[in-house]
Design an enzyme around this catalytic site. Structure first.
Site, PDB file in Angstrom:
ATOM      1  N   GLU A  33       0.835  -1.214   0.000  1.00 44.68           N
ATOM      2  CA  GLU A  33       0.000   0.000   0.000  1.00 44.68           C
ATOM      3  C   GLU A  33       0.863   1.256   0.000  1.00 44.68           C
ATOM      4  OE1 GLU A  33      -3.100  -0.059  -1.151  1.00 44.68           O
ATOM      5  OE2 GLU A  33      -3.662  -1.384   0.505  1.00 44.68           O
ATOM      6  N   GLY A 123     -17.076   5.285  -2.522  1.00 42.27           N
ATOM      7  CA  GLY A 123     -16.296   5.817  -1.400  1.00 42.27           C
ATOM      8  C   GLY A 123     -15.698   4.744  -0.510  1.00 42.27           C
ATOM      9  N   LEU A 126     -12.524   0.845  -3.058  1.00 43.14           N
ATOM     10  CA  LEU A 126     -12.418  -0.369  -3.876  1.00 43.14           C
ATOM     11  C   LEU A 126     -12.344   0.000  -5.355  1.00 43.14           C
ATOM     12  CD1 LEU A 126     -14.985  -2.618  -1.957  1.00 43.14           C
ATOM     13  CD2 LEU A 126     -12.502  -2.588  -1.713  1.00 43.14           C
ATOM     14  N   SER A 127     -11.969   1.246  -5.618  1.00 48.22           N
ATOM     15  CA  SER A 127     -11.646   1.698  -6.973  1.00 48.22           C
ATOM     16  C   SER A 127     -12.824   1.767  -7.928  1.00 48.22           C
ATOM     17  CB  SER A 127     -10.561   0.814  -7.588  1.00 48.22           C
ATOM     18  OG  SER A 127      -9.389   0.961  -6.880  1.00 48.22           O
ATOM     19  N   GLU A 161      -7.337  10.391 -14.113  1.00 48.11           N
ATOM     20  CA  GLU A 161      -7.494  10.670 -12.672  1.00 48.11           C
ATOM     21  C   GLU A 161      -6.622  11.879 -12.271  1.00 48.11           C
ATOM     22  OE1 GLU A 161      -9.104   7.976 -10.653  1.00 48.11           O
ATOM     23  OE2 GLU A 161      -9.000   9.177  -8.845  1.00 48.11           O
ATOM     24  N   ASP A 173      -4.615   0.794  -9.269  1.00 44.32           N
ATOM     25  CA  ASP A 173      -6.051   0.524  -9.376  1.00 44.32           C
ATOM     26  C   ASP A 173      -6.463   0.281 -10.826  1.00 44.32           C
ATOM     27  OD1 ASP A 173      -5.754   1.218  -6.775  1.00 44.32           O
ATOM     28  OD2 ASP A 173      -6.881   3.098  -6.897  1.00 44.32           O
ATOM     29  N   TYR A 223      -3.979  12.503   0.325  1.00 41.28           N
ATOM     30  CA  TYR A 223      -3.266  11.561  -0.561  1.00 41.28           C
ATOM     31  C   TYR A 223      -2.137  12.286  -1.292  1.00 41.28           C
ATOM     32  CZ  TYR A 223      -2.447   8.011  -4.149  1.00 41.28           C
ATOM     33  OH  TYR A 223      -1.865   7.079  -4.965  1.00 41.28           O
TER      34      TYR A 223
HETATM   35  C1  GLA Z   1      -5.254   4.667  -4.064  1.00 44.35           C
HETATM   36  C2  GLA Z   1      -4.502   5.042  -5.340  1.00 44.35           C
HETATM   37  C3  GLA Z   1      -3.502   3.953  -5.726  1.00 44.35           C
HETATM   38  C4  GLA Z   1      -2.607   3.598  -4.536  1.00 44.35           C
HETATM   39  C5  GLA Z   1      -3.430   3.354  -3.283  1.00 44.35           C
HETATM   40  C6  GLA Z   1      -2.577   3.149  -2.060  1.00 44.35           C
HETATM   41  O1  GLA Z   1      -6.060   3.553  -4.280  1.00 44.35           O
HETATM   42  O2  GLA Z   1      -5.405   5.226  -6.406  1.00 44.35           O
HETATM   43  O3  GLA Z   1      -2.745   4.372  -6.817  1.00 44.35           O
HETATM   44  O4  GLA Z   1      -1.647   4.588  -4.317  1.00 44.35           O
HETATM   45  O5  GLA Z   1      -4.329   4.413  -3.020  1.00 44.35           O
HETATM   46  O6  GLA Z   1      -1.820   2.000  -2.169  1.00 44.35           O
END
Ligand code: GLA
Length: 387
Positions: A33, A123, A126-127, A161, A173, A223
């Site tokens: 992560e 939210g 989970l992308s 993004e 992701d 982030y």
């Molecule tokens: C989000 C970002 C990814 C990655 C994760 C953390 O999901 O989109 O690119 O950096 O956080 O691992």
């Protein structure tokens, strides 16, 4: 919702049948992560839930975006595909992908009617946004026969993004959504983009996702702050040993150069990244050797490092992981994705799943005051044309 119903909704909204239906999945990351934008390893898998995109060419000079999850209809002229929509419009995700095609020299002569439906919990980390980007990239490639690779599609999604959502995310992701494989996780080197599909055949064990229902607030700036702090660490380390990415350092290398990082926060962030890259390699080796116990311990250590050094967990994710760690049949449990809310991922023995859901649910709710949700993950394929 069944594809049949999505097609019916398309017909009702546009007065014509959809010509094609596409799908791209969300993902859950097992370990690795905040390593992707540091040139490190990640180990995600695509999920069976994701985002559907239905479309037809409309013979006009604009694209209509509709979503069954959102009330608004958004119409964008073909002359205007590279300008983000104002506010936080959801259509910025697919539009941002169209923009990347335009920037690669693709000309859209004709517009599309598009309908989206997704079942990745919003939210939850989970992308859902990567699924939306990748399904759009895949659909455009198929419609225009641009012959892009799945890796190109992931890169396009990532750029969308960056430019249309202002999140300076890594590639994980979008890569997982484009390249997932049923019952496999993806061991990906985020610097070279070399990857390997590793079977996730867990005898008597399930991957359980626990949703804190505390939004993961990825666009909140926290982030991007982490990305900047890692960059600062790279700059400071480079004064004593030139590197491009933190992931180039082993833990032993790091001990030799860490004194060069004068910023205390950047130092902690870098320590997490270097340790997490090692944990990810070790975890994949353990899984391949059938040693789930080691895999689980590395997951727990990952959470602790994300909590203490990377500081991206927060009370909700910590409460969820701590409750999971108390259950006997839990092999490992950690936050997954960007953090600041969202989900944890746990490996749970079949016979402990009911107890897990009951006890972790009760403890989390008592502590945080929100009722969580639990999903047994089904690991699915990457983006595809459904019809
Ligand atoms: C989000 C970002 C990814 C990655 C994760 C953390 O999901 O989109 O690119 O950096 O956080 O691992």
């Amino acid at each position: 919702m069944e594809v049949k119903e999505m097609k019916k909704a398309f017909q009702e909204a546009y007065g014509h049948e959809a010509e094609a239906v596409y799908f791209a999945p969300g993902r859950v990351n097992l370990i690795g992560e905040h390593t992707d934008y540091n040139g490190g390893f990640v180990f995600p898998c695509a999920l069976s839930f994701g985002t559907y995109l239905l479309l037809r060419k409309n013979g006009e000079k604009h694209i209509n975006f509709r979503s069954l999850n959102m009330p608004d209809v958004i119409k964008v002229s073909l002359d205007n595909l590279t300008t983000p929509l104002g506010g936080r419009a959801w259509a910025n995700y697919p539009l941002g992908v169209f923009a990347q095609y335009v920037k690669r020299g693709i000309k859209f002569e004709e517009g599309f009617d598009i309908m989206i439906w997704g079942n990745v919990p919003g939210g939850a980390g989970l992308s859902s946004s990567a699924a939306l980007e990748v399904v759009t990239a895949f659909a455009i490639d198929d419609q225009l026969k641009t012959n892009l690779t799945r890796i190109d599609m992931a890169k396009i999604g990532q750029k969308a993004e960056h430019e249309f959502a202002q999140v300076m995310c890594g590639i994980m992701d979008q890569f997982a959504s484009a390249n997932g494989k049923k019952d496999h996780a993806i061991f990906l080197n985020c610097d070279t983009l070399d990857f390997e599909h590793v079977p996730v055949k867990l005898e008597g064990v399930k991957v359980v996702i626990s949703n804190t229902h505390s939004p993961h607030k990825l666009d909140s700036g926290a982030y991007n702050d982490r990305v900047a702090q890692c960059k600062l660490a790279v700059e400071q380390i480079s004064k004593v040993r030139p590197i491009k990415f933190l992931a180039e350092l082993t833990e032993a290398d790091f001990k030799e150069v860490e004194h060069a990082i004068t910023d205390e926060t950047a130092h902690k962030r870098a320590r997490h990244v270097v340790g997490e890259v090692q944990r990810t390699t070790d975890a994949v080796k353990a899984l391949q050797a059938g040693d789930l116990e080691t895999f689980g311990k590395l997951m727990n250590a990952s959470h602790v490092s994300l909590r203490d050094d990377y500081e991206v967990t927060g009370p909700e994710l910590d409460a969820m992981a701590e409750a999971a760690w108390k259950i006997d049949g839990v092999i490992g449990s950690r936050m997954t994705g960007g953090g600041f809310g969202g989900c944890t991922v746990s490996l749970v023995k079949d016979e402990a799943i009911d107890e897990f859901i009951e006890k972790v649910g009760a403890e989390y709710e008592a502590k945080i005051g929100i009722k969580p949700d639990f999903y047994i993950a089904e690991i699915g394929d990457g983006a595809k044309r459904v019809e």
